[in-house]
Design a protein around this motif. Structure first.
Motif, PDB file in Angstrom:
ATOM      1  N   SER A  46      16.836  33.888  22.509  1.00 36.54           N
ATOM      2  CA  SER A  46      17.901  32.886  22.524  1.00 36.54           C
ATOM      3  C   SER A  46      17.384  31.493  22.199  1.00 36.54           C
ATOM      4  CB  SER A  46      18.606  32.887  23.877  1.00 36.54           C
ATOM      5  OG  SER A  46      17.678  32.647  24.923  1.00 36.54           O
ATOM      6  N   SER A  47      16.142  31.206  22.586  1.00 40.51           N
ATOM      7  CA  SER A  47      15.595  29.875  22.314  1.00 40.51           C
ATOM      8  C   SER A  47      15.488  29.602  20.821  1.00 40.51           C
ATOM      9  CB  SER A  47      14.222  29.719  22.979  1.00 40.51           C
ATOM     10  OG  SER A  47      13.323  30.706  22.496  1.00 40.51           O
ATOM     11  N   TYR A  50      18.712  28.104  19.415  1.00 44.23           N
ATOM     12  CA  TYR A  50      18.920  26.707  19.792  1.00 44.23           C
ATOM     13  C   TYR A  50      18.253  25.734  18.822  1.00 44.23           C
ATOM     14  CZ  TYR A  50      21.012  28.092  24.226  1.00 44.23           C
ATOM     15  OH  TYR A  50      21.852  28.622  25.173  1.00 44.23           O
ATOM     16  N   PRO A  54      22.074  23.488  18.934  1.00 44.31           N
ATOM     17  CA  PRO A  54      21.572  23.138  20.266  1.00 44.31           C
ATOM     18  C   PRO A  54      22.444  23.613  21.429  1.00 44.31           C
ATOM     19  CG  PRO A  54      21.422  21.270  18.779  1.00 44.31           C
ATOM     20  CD  PRO A  54      22.220  22.313  18.071  1.00 44.31           C
ATOM     21  N   SER A  55      23.701  23.943  21.143  1.00 50.17           N
ATOM     22  CA  SER A  55      24.590  24.376  22.218  1.00 50.17           C
ATOM     23  C   SER A  55      25.688  25.254  21.651  1.00 50.17           C
ATOM     24  CB  SER A  55      25.220  23.166  22.920  1.00 50.17           C
ATOM     25  OG  SER A  55      26.119  22.505  22.045  1.00 50.17           O
TER      26      SER A  55
END
Length: 228
Positions: A46-47, A50, A54-55
């Protein structure tokens, strides 16, 4: 190819894939998007997602803006394809184009005109794209007034409403009289109510001949607006 160009191309491809996966999730899960779920389908941690969005809200905003632009483009193209002097024909073409787009892309339509996404507040970036479809209708009204083919109705608006409509006209960059703008907005909001009832299955059992029903309602809306 220079390294920066390769990185830019790879980044663009990753962004496009993330958006494509997110749109598939809209079709199955509604607007309850999860970056973790998107990353999982793509085989990423998941990182990593981002780094591109970013969201969740930023991804939603991108999808909303692109959906509004896509809808705006088909409505504008339908309008441009008609004789400029045929005001009613332009209105009908725009309505049909909006309906066709919604039926072909129901998940994206629901993102725009369905229930608000909990916890999401649309930023100013969405305003311009959202104005494209109604601005096309306002253009029809403006052209009708300028050519003398359309006459503004008597102004019997209550003062608070007239003030609100003046602000709407300013936002849409038009000098169409408030009384005519009110009728145009009535037609436009009725159009999207009509499309929503069909997309969300509210009339499907009661009205099997939906093409005929839609065109009939569009004619009634044109009568209300005063299109010749």
């Amino acid at each position: 190819m220079p390294a920066p160009s390769i990185r830019a191309r790879v980044r663009a491809e990753m962004i496009a894939e993330i958006k494509a996966v997110a749109r598939r999730h809209l079709a199955t899960d509604g607007a309850n998007l999860s970056l973790r779920a998107v990353a999982r389908e793509m085989g990423m941690v998941s990182s990593a997602v981002y780094r591109y969005f970013p969201s969740r809200d930023e991804l939603l905003t991108t999808l909303i803006v692109e959906a509004y632009d896509a809808l705006g483009a088909v409505v504008e193209a339908a309008d441009a394809d008609r004789d400029p002097t045929d005001l009613r024909g332009r209105w009908t073409a725009c309505c049909r184009a909006a309906r066709r787009w919604a039926l072909e892309r129901p998940a994206e339509y629901a993102l725009l005109y369905g229930s608000p996404v909990p916890g999401y507040s649309a930023p100013a970036d969405t305003v311009g794209p959202a104005q494209r479809p109604p601005a096309t209708l306002v253009g029809i009204l403006h052209d009708g007034l300028a050519s003398g083919r359309l006459t503004a109705p008597p102004d019997g608006l209550p003062e608070p409403l007239r003030t609100d409509l003046a602000e709407v006209g300013t936002a849409l960059r038009t000098d169409v009289p408030e009384a005519l703008l009110a009728r145009g907005m009535a037609g436009w909001t009725q159009l999207f109510g009509l499309i929503s009832f069909e997309v969300f299955g509210r009339i499907n059992n009661a009205l099997p001949h939906r093409d005929a029903y839609f065109d009939h309602q569009v004619t009634l809306m044109a009568d209300l607006i005063g299109l010749p």
